[in-house]
Design a protein around this motif. Structure first.
Motif, short mmCIF file in Angstrom:
data_model
loop_
_atom_site.label_atom_id
_atom_site.label_comp_id
_atom_site.label_asym_id
_atom_site.label_seq_id
_atom_site.Cartn_x
_atom_site.Cartn_y
_atom_site.Cartn_z
N LEU A 246 129.80 -25.40 63.16
CA LEU A 246 128.84 -24.71 64.02
C LEU A 246 129.38 -24.40 65.41
O LEU A 246 128.86 -23.55 66.11
CB LEU A 246 127.57 -25.56 64.19
CG LEU A 246 126.56 -25.58 63.05
CD1 LEU A 246 125.41 -26.51 63.43
CD2 LEU A 246 126.03 -24.19 62.77
N LEU A 247 130.42 -25.15 65.82
CA LEU A 247 130.87 -25.10 67.22
C LEU A 247 131.72 -23.88 67.53
O LEU A 247 132.58 -23.47 66.74
CB LEU A 247 131.68 -26.34 67.56
CG LEU A 247 130.92 -27.63 67.91
CD1 LEU A 247 131.91 -28.73 68.24
CD2 LEU A 247 129.97 -27.40 69.07
N ALA A 248 131.50 -23.33 68.72
CA ALA A 248 132.43 -22.35 69.28
C ALA A 248 133.73 -23.08 69.63
O ALA A 248 133.74 -24.31 69.75
CB ALA A 248 131.81 -21.71 70.52
N PRO A 249 134.84 -22.35 69.79
CA PRO A 249 136.12 -23.01 70.06
C PRO A 249 136.10 -23.99 71.22
O PRO A 249 136.76 -25.03 71.18
CB PRO A 249 137.06 -21.83 70.33
CG PRO A 249 136.47 -20.70 69.55
CD PRO A 249 134.98 -20.89 69.63
N ALA B 11 127.78 -22.27 68.29
CA ALA B 11 127.07 -23.03 69.31
C ALA B 11 127.99 -23.47 70.44
O ALA B 11 129.12 -23.90 70.21
CB ALA B 11 126.40 -24.25 68.70
N ASP B 12 127.47 -23.38 71.65
CA ASP B 12 128.18 -23.95 72.80
C ASP B 12 127.97 -25.46 72.87
O ASP B 12 128.80 -26.18 73.39
CB ASP B 12 127.67 -23.30 74.10
CG ASP B 12 127.90 -21.81 74.11
OD1 ASP B 12 129.08 -21.41 74.17
OD2 ASP B 12 126.93 -21.04 74.03
N LEU B 13 126.82 -25.91 72.33
CA LEU B 13 126.52 -27.34 72.31
C LEU B 13 125.73 -27.67 71.05
O LEU B 13 124.72 -27.03 70.75
CB LEU B 13 125.70 -27.74 73.54
CG LEU B 13 125.35 -29.22 73.66
CD1 LEU B 13 126.60 -30.05 73.98
CD2 LEU B 13 124.29 -29.45 74.74
N LEU C 67 130.22 -37.93 73.62
CA LEU C 67 130.60 -36.52 73.77
C LEU C 67 131.90 -36.27 73.01
O LEU C 67 132.87 -37.03 73.15
CB LEU C 67 130.77 -36.18 75.25
CG LEU C 67 131.20 -34.76 75.60
CD1 LEU C 67 130.14 -33.75 75.17
CD2 LEU C 67 131.47 -34.64 77.10
N PHE C 68 131.94 -35.20 72.22
CA PHE C 68 133.11 -34.87 71.41
C PHE C 68 133.42 -33.37 71.54
O PHE C 68 132.53 -32.56 71.81
CB PHE C 68 132.87 -35.18 69.93
CG PHE C 68 132.57 -36.60 69.63
CD1 PHE C 68 133.56 -37.50 69.29
CD2 PHE C 68 131.25 -37.06 69.66
CE1 PHE C 68 133.27 -38.82 68.99
CE2 PHE C 68 130.94 -38.37 69.37
CZ PHE C 68 131.95 -39.26 69.03
N SER C 69 134.69 -33.05 71.32
CA SER C 69 135.10 -31.65 71.18
C SER C 69 135.93 -31.55 69.90
O SER C 69 136.42 -32.55 69.37
CB SER C 69 135.94 -31.20 72.39
OG SER C 69 137.08 -32.02 72.55
#
Length: 393
Positions: A217-220, A190-192, A261-263
Protein backbone atom coordinates in the motif's frame (compact mmCIF):
# COMPACT_ATOMS: atom_id res chain seq x y z
CA UNK A 1 -16.29 -6.67 43.37
CA UNK A 2 -16.18 -3.81 45.86
CA UNK A 3 -14.22 -5.91 48.36
CA UNK A 4 -11.55 -6.95 45.86
CA UNK A 5 -8.85 -4.50 44.82
CA UNK A 6 -6.65 -4.77 41.72
CA UNK A 7 -3.81 -5.61 44.08
CA UNK A 8 -5.77 -8.61 45.44
CA UNK A 9 -6.27 -9.90 41.91
CA UNK A 10 -2.65 -9.21 40.94
CA UNK A 11 -1.09 -10.73 44.07
CA UNK A 12 -3.45 -13.62 44.82
CA UNK A 13 -6.12 -14.57 42.27
CA UNK A 14 -4.12 -14.41 39.03
CA UNK A 15 -1.17 -16.45 40.44
CA UNK A 16 -3.68 -18.91 41.93
CA UNK A 17 -5.50 -19.29 38.63
CA UNK A 18 -2.32 -19.64 36.55
CA UNK A 19 -0.43 -21.86 39.02
CA UNK A 20 -3.03 -24.27 40.32
CA UNK A 21 -5.12 -27.11 38.99
CA UNK A 22 -8.66 -28.39 39.25
CA UNK A 23 -10.59 -27.19 42.36
CA UNK A 24 -8.23 -24.34 43.28
CA UNK A 25 -8.17 -23.11 39.70
CA UNK A 26 -11.96 -23.37 39.43
CA UNK A 27 -12.44 -21.44 42.67
CA UNK A 28 -10.21 -18.61 41.44
CA UNK A 29 -12.00 -18.62 38.07
CA UNK A 30 -15.41 -18.17 39.71
CA UNK A 31 -14.24 -15.07 41.56
CA UNK A 32 -12.45 -13.68 38.51
CA UNK A 33 -15.60 -14.08 36.40
CA UNK A 34 -17.47 -11.85 38.84
CA UNK A 35 -14.90 -9.03 38.98
CA UNK A 36 -14.21 -9.13 35.23
CA UNK A 37 -17.90 -8.61 34.49
CA UNK A 38 -17.53 -5.02 35.76
CA UNK A 39 -16.06 -2.90 32.95
CA UNK A 40 -15.11 -0.01 35.26
CA UNK A 41 -13.32 -2.39 37.62
CA UNK A 42 -11.39 -3.99 34.75
CA UNK A 43 -10.26 -0.57 33.51
CA UNK A 44 -8.82 0.28 36.94
CA UNK A 45 -7.19 -3.13 37.23
CA UNK A 46 -5.66 -2.87 33.75
CA UNK A 47 -3.83 0.30 34.73
CA UNK A 48 -2.55 -1.39 37.89
CA UNK A 49 -1.25 -4.40 35.95
CA UNK A 50 0.33 -2.22 33.25
CA UNK A 51 2.25 -0.21 35.86
CA UNK A 52 3.76 -3.46 37.12
CA UNK A 53 4.53 -4.93 33.71
CA UNK A 54 2.03 -7.75 34.23
CA UNK A 55 -0.59 -6.88 31.63
CA UNK A 56 0.26 -10.02 29.63
CA UNK A 57 -0.81 -12.22 32.55
CA UNK A 58 -4.06 -10.31 32.94
CA UNK A 59 -4.82 -10.67 29.23
CA UNK A 60 -4.01 -14.38 29.35
CA UNK A 61 -6.45 -14.99 32.20
CA UNK A 62 -9.15 -12.95 30.46
CA UNK A 63 -8.53 -14.86 27.24
CA UNK A 64 -8.90 -18.25 28.91
CA UNK A 65 -12.03 -17.24 30.79
CA UNK A 66 -13.54 -15.71 27.67
CA UNK A 67 -12.85 -18.97 25.80
CA UNK A 68 -14.75 -20.90 28.47
CA UNK A 69 -17.66 -18.48 28.29
CA UNK A 70 -17.74 -18.77 24.51
CA UNK A 71 -17.90 -22.56 24.79
CA UNK A 72 -20.80 -22.26 27.22
CA UNK A 73 -22.59 -19.75 25.02
CA UNK A 74 -22.07 -21.82 21.88
CA UNK A 75 -23.41 -24.90 23.66
CA UNK A 76 -26.40 -23.04 25.12
CA UNK A 77 -27.44 -20.76 22.25
CA UNK A 78 -25.62 -22.05 19.19
CA UNK A 79 -24.03 -18.60 18.72
CA UNK A 80 -20.48 -17.39 19.20
CA UNK A 81 -19.69 -14.34 21.31
CA UNK A 82 -18.49 -11.11 19.71
CA UNK A 83 -14.98 -10.31 20.91
CA UNK A 84 -15.32 -6.58 20.22
CA UNK A 85 -18.93 -6.02 21.23
CA UNK A 86 -19.28 -8.40 24.12
CA UNK A 87 -21.78 -6.25 26.04
CA UNK A 88 -24.15 -5.99 23.07
CA UNK A 89 -23.97 -2.19 23.31
CA UNK A 90 -22.26 -1.58 19.97
CA UNK A 91 -18.65 -0.93 19.05
CA UNK A 92 -18.64 2.65 20.32
CA UNK A 93 -19.01 1.47 23.92
CA UNK A 94 -15.77 -0.48 23.63
CA UNK A 95 -13.62 1.36 21.08
CA UNK A 96 -14.55 4.88 22.16
CA UNK A 97 -14.56 4.31 25.92
CA UNK A 98 -13.21 7.20 27.94
CA UNK A 99 -10.26 5.18 29.16
CA UNK A 100 -9.22 3.95 25.70
CA UNK A 101 -9.42 7.39 24.09
CA UNK A 102 -7.49 8.94 26.99
CA UNK A 103 -4.83 6.25 26.62
CA UNK A 104 -4.46 6.42 22.83
CA UNK A 105 -4.69 10.25 22.56
CA UNK A 106 -5.66 10.31 18.87
CA UNK A 107 -5.24 14.07 18.51
CA UNK A 108 -1.74 14.01 19.98
CA UNK A 109 -0.69 11.10 17.77
CA UNK A 110 -2.02 12.78 14.61
CA UNK A 111 -0.27 16.07 15.41
CA UNK A 112 2.99 14.17 15.97
CA UNK A 113 2.98 12.88 12.35
CA UNK A 114 1.58 15.94 10.62
CA UNK A 115 5.05 17.35 9.98
CA UNK A 116 5.83 14.38 7.74
CA UNK A 117 2.67 14.67 5.62
CA UNK A 118 1.66 16.96 2.80
CA UNK A 119 -1.66 18.80 2.72
CA UNK A 120 -3.01 16.29 0.21
CA UNK A 121 -1.60 13.20 1.87
CA UNK A 122 -3.30 9.81 1.57
CA UNK A 123 -3.80 8.02 4.89
CA UNK A 124 -4.91 4.40 5.24
CA UNK A 125 -6.36 3.46 8.64
CA UNK A 126 -6.27 -0.34 8.75
CA UNK A 127 -8.85 -1.81 11.09
CA UNK A 128 -10.28 1.66 11.66
CA UNK A 129 -12.96 0.55 14.09
CA UNK A 130 -15.37 3.43 14.64
CA UNK A 131 -12.83 5.87 13.20
CA UNK A 132 -11.29 7.68 16.17
CA UNK A 133 -8.02 8.03 14.26
CA UNK A 134 -9.60 8.28 10.80
CA UNK A 135 -11.60 11.36 11.76
CA UNK A 136 -8.66 12.88 13.63
CA UNK A 137 -6.49 12.63 10.50
CA UNK A 138 -9.34 13.92 8.32
CA UNK A 139 -9.80 17.00 10.53
CA UNK A 140 -6.07 17.75 10.56
CA UNK A 141 -5.71 17.29 6.78
CA UNK A 142 -8.88 18.67 5.16
CA UNK A 143 -7.21 18.52 1.74
CA UNK A 144 -6.09 14.92 2.22
CA UNK A 145 -7.91 11.60 1.92
CA UNK A 146 -8.37 9.00 4.65
CA UNK A 147 -9.27 5.45 3.66
CA UNK A 148 -10.86 3.64 6.62
CA UNK A 149 -10.48 -0.13 6.08
CA UNK A 150 -12.62 -2.55 8.09
CA UNK A 151 -13.84 -6.14 8.08
CA UNK A 152 -16.91 -5.43 10.22
CA UNK A 153 -20.18 -4.09 8.90
CA UNK A 154 -21.06 -2.38 12.19
CA UNK A 155 -17.75 -0.49 12.08
CA UNK A 156 -18.31 0.55 8.47
CA UNK A 157 -21.80 1.73 9.33
CA UNK A 158 -20.54 3.71 12.31
CA UNK A 159 -17.99 5.58 10.17
CA UNK A 160 -20.47 6.24 7.37
CA UNK A 161 -23.09 7.47 9.83
CA UNK A 162 -20.70 9.91 11.49
CA UNK A 163 -19.39 11.14 8.13
CA UNK A 164 -22.91 11.84 6.98
CA UNK A 165 -23.96 13.44 10.26
CA UNK A 166 -20.92 15.74 10.45
CA UNK A 167 -20.67 16.24 6.67
CA UNK A 168 -17.15 14.88 6.50
CA UNK A 169 -16.21 14.22 2.88
CA UNK A 170 -12.57 13.11 3.06
CA UNK A 171 -13.08 9.82 4.93
CA UNK A 172 -13.76 6.90 2.58
CA UNK A 173 -14.76 3.52 3.99
CA UNK A 174 -13.53 0.34 2.32
CA UNK A 175 -14.21 -3.26 3.14
CA UNK A 176 -11.23 -5.58 3.63
CA UNK A 177 -11.10 -9.29 4.38
CA UNK A 178 -9.30 -11.15 7.13
CA UNK A 179 -6.35 -12.07 4.90
CA UNK A 180 -5.21 -8.47 4.54
CA UNK A 181 -5.66 -5.10 2.89
CA UNK A 182 -6.97 -4.60 -0.67
CA UNK A 183 -5.70 -2.24 -3.35
CA UNK A 184 -6.76 1.39 -3.16
CA UNK A 185 -8.93 2.92 -5.89
CA UNK A 186 -7.15 3.84 -9.12
CA UNK A 187 -3.90 2.35 -7.83
CA UNK A 188 -3.38 5.07 -5.24
CA UNK A 189 -0.53 4.62 -2.76
CA UNK A 190 -0.49 5.75 0.85
CA UNK A 191 1.79 8.31 2.43
CA UNK A 192 0.96 6.80 5.82
CA UNK A 193 -0.47 3.40 6.75
CA UNK A 194 -1.80 3.44 10.29
CA UNK A 195 -2.42 0.26 12.32
CA UNK A 196 -3.70 0.47 15.91
CA UNK A 197 -4.70 -2.56 17.99
CA UNK A 198 -5.04 -4.74 14.90
CA UNK A 199 -2.07 -7.12 14.76
CA UNK A 200 -3.29 -8.74 17.98
CA UNK A 201 -6.20 -10.11 15.94
CA UNK A 202 -4.02 -11.55 13.17
CA UNK A 203 -2.96 -15.20 13.71
CA UNK A 204 0.76 -15.51 14.33
CA UNK A 205 1.30 -17.70 11.26
CA UNK A 206 -0.36 -15.09 9.02
CA UNK A 207 1.17 -11.94 10.51
CA UNK A 208 4.17 -11.63 8.16
CA UNK A 209 1.92 -12.06 5.11
CA UNK A 210 -0.45 -9.43 6.53
CA UNK A 211 2.45 -6.99 7.00
CA UNK A 212 3.74 -7.75 3.49
CA UNK A 213 0.44 -6.53 2.04
CA UNK A 214 0.74 -3.35 4.08
CA UNK A 215 4.02 -2.66 2.26
CA UNK A 216 2.15 -2.98 -1.04
CA UNK A 217 0.00 0.00 0.00
CA UNK A 218 2.91 2.35 0.70
CA UNK A 219 4.27 5.03 -1.59
CA UNK A 220 8.08 4.80 -2.01
CA UNK A 221 8.66 7.33 0.77
CA UNK A 222 5.62 6.32 2.83
CA UNK A 223 5.59 5.24 6.46
CA UNK A 224 3.93 2.53 8.52
CA UNK A 225 2.80 3.39 12.05
CA UNK A 226 1.86 0.62 14.49
CA UNK A 227 0.41 1.03 17.98
CA UNK A 228 0.16 -2.08 20.14
CA UNK A 229 0.45 -3.38 23.67
CA UNK A 230 4.03 -3.20 24.92
CA UNK A 231 4.06 -6.89 25.84
CA UNK A 232 3.46 -7.86 22.19
CA UNK A 233 5.70 -5.31 20.50
CA UNK A 234 8.88 -7.37 20.15
CA UNK A 235 7.09 -10.24 18.41
CA UNK A 236 5.36 -7.81 16.06
CA UNK A 237 8.65 -6.07 15.19
CA UNK A 238 10.16 -9.36 14.01
CA UNK A 239 7.20 -10.12 11.74
CA UNK A 240 7.11 -6.59 10.32
CA UNK A 241 10.85 -6.54 9.61
CA UNK A 242 10.62 -9.98 7.98
CA UNK A 243 7.98 -8.47 5.68
CA UNK A 244 10.50 -5.96 4.33
CA UNK A 245 10.30 -2.99 6.70
CA UNK A 246 13.00 -1.05 8.50
CA UNK A 247 12.22 0.31 11.95
CA UNK A 248 12.85 4.01 12.60
CA UNK A 249 13.18 5.95 15.83
CA UNK A 250 9.91 7.23 17.20
CA UNK A 251 8.97 9.17 20.34
CA UNK A 252 6.83 7.18 22.80
CA UNK A 253 3.86 9.48 23.30
CA UNK A 254 1.11 6.90 23.93
CA UNK A 255 0.67 5.88 27.56
CA UNK A 256 0.96 2.15 28.21
CA UNK A 257 1.43 1.34 24.51
CA UNK A 258 4.30 0.95 22.08
CA UNK A 259 4.31 3.39 19.17
CA UNK A 260 6.42 2.08 16.28
CA UNK A 261 7.43 3.70 13.00
CA UNK A 262 8.65 1.80 9.91
CA UNK A 263 9.61 2.52 6.31
CA UNK A 264 9.93 0.09 3.41
CA UNK A 265 13.32 -1.57 2.97
CA UNK A 266 14.52 -0.64 -0.52
CA UNK A 267 16.58 -3.83 -0.66
CA UNK A 268 13.62 -6.09 0.04
CA UNK A 269 11.89 -8.12 -2.65
CA UNK A 270 8.90 -6.42 -4.29
CA UNK A 271 5.66 -6.83 -2.33
CA UNK A 272 2.71 -8.77 -3.81
CA UNK A 273 0.08 -7.21 -6.04
CA UNK A 274 -3.04 -6.49 -4.03
CA UNK A 275 -6.49 -7.72 -4.99
CA UNK A 276 -9.53 -5.52 -5.38
CA UNK A 277 -11.59 -4.84 -2.25
CA UNK A 278 -14.50 -7.17 -1.46
CA UNK A 279 -17.90 -5.93 -2.53
CA UNK A 280 -19.91 -4.13 0.12
CA UNK A 281 -22.87 -5.94 1.63
CA UNK A 282 -26.26 -4.45 2.59
CA UNK A 283 -25.19 -4.40 6.25
CA UNK A 284 -22.46 -1.88 5.38
CA UNK A 285 -25.04 0.79 4.53
CA UNK A 286 -25.59 3.38 7.25
CA UNK A 287 -29.34 3.09 6.71
CA UNK A 288 -29.34 -0.65 7.38
CA UNK A 289 -31.86 -1.50 10.12
CA UNK A 290 -30.50 -3.86 12.75
CA UNK A 291 -32.66 -6.83 13.72
CA UNK A 292 -34.44 -6.43 17.05
CA UNK A 293 -32.30 -7.35 20.02
CA UNK A 294 -35.13 -9.64 21.11
CA UNK A 295 -34.56 -11.88 18.10
CA UNK A 296 -32.17 -14.78 18.02
CA UNK A 297 -29.72 -13.03 15.72
CA UNK A 298 -25.92 -12.82 15.50
CA UNK A 299 -26.16 -9.46 17.28
CA UNK A 300 -27.50 -11.14 20.44
CA UNK A 301 -24.54 -11.87 22.69
CA UNK A 302 -26.12 -12.43 26.12
CA UNK A 303 -26.59 -16.01 27.31
CA UNK A 304 -30.17 -16.47 28.53
CA UNK A 305 -29.98 -18.54 31.70
CA UNK A 306 -33.37 -17.54 33.11
CA UNK A 307 -35.88 -20.29 34.05
CA UNK A 308 -37.61 -21.52 30.92
CA UNK A 309 -41.31 -21.73 30.13
CA UNK A 310 -43.29 -24.06 27.90
CA UNK A 311 -42.36 -23.78 24.29
CA UNK A 312 -46.05 -23.44 23.33
CA UNK A 313 -46.26 -20.19 25.32
CA UNK A 314 -43.28 -18.61 23.63
CA UNK A 315 -43.67 -15.90 21.05
CA UNK A 316 -42.83 -17.57 17.77
CA UNK A 317 -41.02 -14.42 16.68
CA UNK A 318 -38.34 -15.04 19.32
CA UNK A 319 -36.83 -17.51 16.89
CA UNK A 320 -37.16 -15.41 13.76
CA UNK A 321 -34.12 -15.49 11.54
CA UNK A 322 -32.77 -18.72 13.05
CA UNK A 323 -31.42 -21.28 10.62
CA UNK A 324 -32.87 -24.26 12.53
CA UNK A 325 -36.30 -25.45 13.48
CA UNK A 326 -37.15 -24.99 17.14
CA UNK A 327 -39.61 -27.51 18.51
CA UNK A 328 -40.65 -29.36 21.66
CA UNK A 329 -40.14 -33.10 21.80
CA UNK A 330 -42.96 -33.49 24.33
CA UNK A 331 -40.50 -34.07 27.16
CA UNK A 332 -39.87 -30.47 28.10
CA UNK A 333 -36.72 -30.33 26.02
CA UNK A 334 -36.10 -27.50 23.56
CA UNK A 335 -34.26 -28.88 20.59
CA UNK A 336 -32.66 -27.70 17.39
CA UNK A 337 -32.81 -31.07 15.69
CA UNK A 338 -32.95 -34.75 16.60
CA UNK A 339 -30.30 -37.29 15.82
CA UNK A 340 -31.06 -40.79 14.61
CA UNK A 341 -31.72 -42.02 18.16
CA UNK A 342 -34.20 -39.19 18.76
CA UNK A 343 -32.08 -37.90 21.62
CA UNK A 344 -32.19 -34.23 22.47
CA UNK A 345 -29.03 -32.40 21.43
CA UNK A 346 -29.41 -29.48 23.83
CA UNK A 347 -29.83 -29.18 27.58
CA UNK A 348 -33.13 -29.64 29.31
CA UNK A 349 -35.02 -26.48 30.13
CA UNK A 350 -35.36 -26.97 33.82
CA UNK A 351 -34.95 -24.17 36.38
CA UNK A 352 -31.45 -22.79 36.35
CA UNK A 353 -29.24 -23.42 39.31
CA UNK A 354 -28.32 -19.99 40.78
CA UNK A 355 -24.67 -20.97 41.10
CA UNK A 356 -24.49 -22.01 37.45
CA UNK A 357 -26.11 -18.74 36.46
CA UNK A 358 -23.51 -16.78 38.41
CA UNK A 359 -20.68 -18.83 36.91
CA UNK A 360 -21.90 -18.31 33.36
CA UNK A 361 -22.33 -14.52 33.54
CA UNK A 362 -20.88 -13.00 30.35
CA UNK A 363 -17.40 -11.59 30.75
CA UNK A 364 -16.93 -7.97 29.80
CA UNK A 365 -13.18 -7.70 29.71
CA UNK A 366 -11.25 -6.51 26.66
CA UNK A 367 -11.13 -8.10 23.22
CA UNK A 368 -8.79 -11.00 22.70
CA UNK A 369 -7.54 -12.95 19.74
CA UNK A 370 -8.98 -16.36 18.98
CA UNK A 371 -6.21 -18.92 19.05
CA UNK A 372 -3.65 -16.49 20.40
CA UNK A 373 -0.62 -18.15 21.96
CA UNK A 374 -0.51 -18.03 25.76
CA UNK A 375 1.91 -15.24 26.62
CA UNK A 376 2.64 -16.20 30.22
CA UNK A 377 3.47 -19.84 29.62
CA UNK A 378 0.24 -21.47 30.84
CA UNK A 379 -0.09 -24.92 29.34
CA UNK A 380 -2.89 -25.98 27.07
CA UNK A 381 -3.64 -28.76 29.57
CA UNK A 382 -4.72 -26.16 32.12
CA UNK A 383 -7.06 -24.59 29.61
CA UNK A 384 -8.49 -27.99 28.71
CA UNK A 385 -9.06 -28.82 32.39
CA UNK A 386 -10.94 -25.58 32.91
CA UNK A 387 -12.98 -26.13 29.74
CA UNK A 388 -13.94 -29.61 30.86
CA UNK A 389 -15.02 -28.32 34.26
CA UNK A 390 -17.12 -25.64 32.58
CA UNK A 391 -18.78 -28.21 30.35
CA UNK A 392 -19.66 -30.39 33.33
CA UNK A 393 -21.24 -27.39 35.06
Amino acid sequence: RKALSPQDVHDVLVPLYLGKQELAKDAAAKTLRIVFSDVAWVERATSYFEERGASAKLYQVIQELNSLEQLKQLHTTGQSADALSFTGEGLEAQLESERRVASLQPQKVVEHFLGHLSEKAIIVDVGAGTGIFSFAFAAALPGGTVFALEVRSDAIRAIKTRSKREQITNVITMRMDLSGVPALPEGALADLVFVCDVLEFVPEAARESFALKLRSLLAPDGSLVVICDRSRAEAFIIDIQDAGFVQRRCAQIVSGRRLMLFSADVAAAPPPTLSQPPAEVPEDNEEYILPSQSLASPQSHEVDLSPSKDVEDEDETSHAGADVDVDDDGKGCRIEELDASEECLLEENGATDPQVEADAAPLRAGPLVDGEKDVAGSSSAETATAAAAAAEE
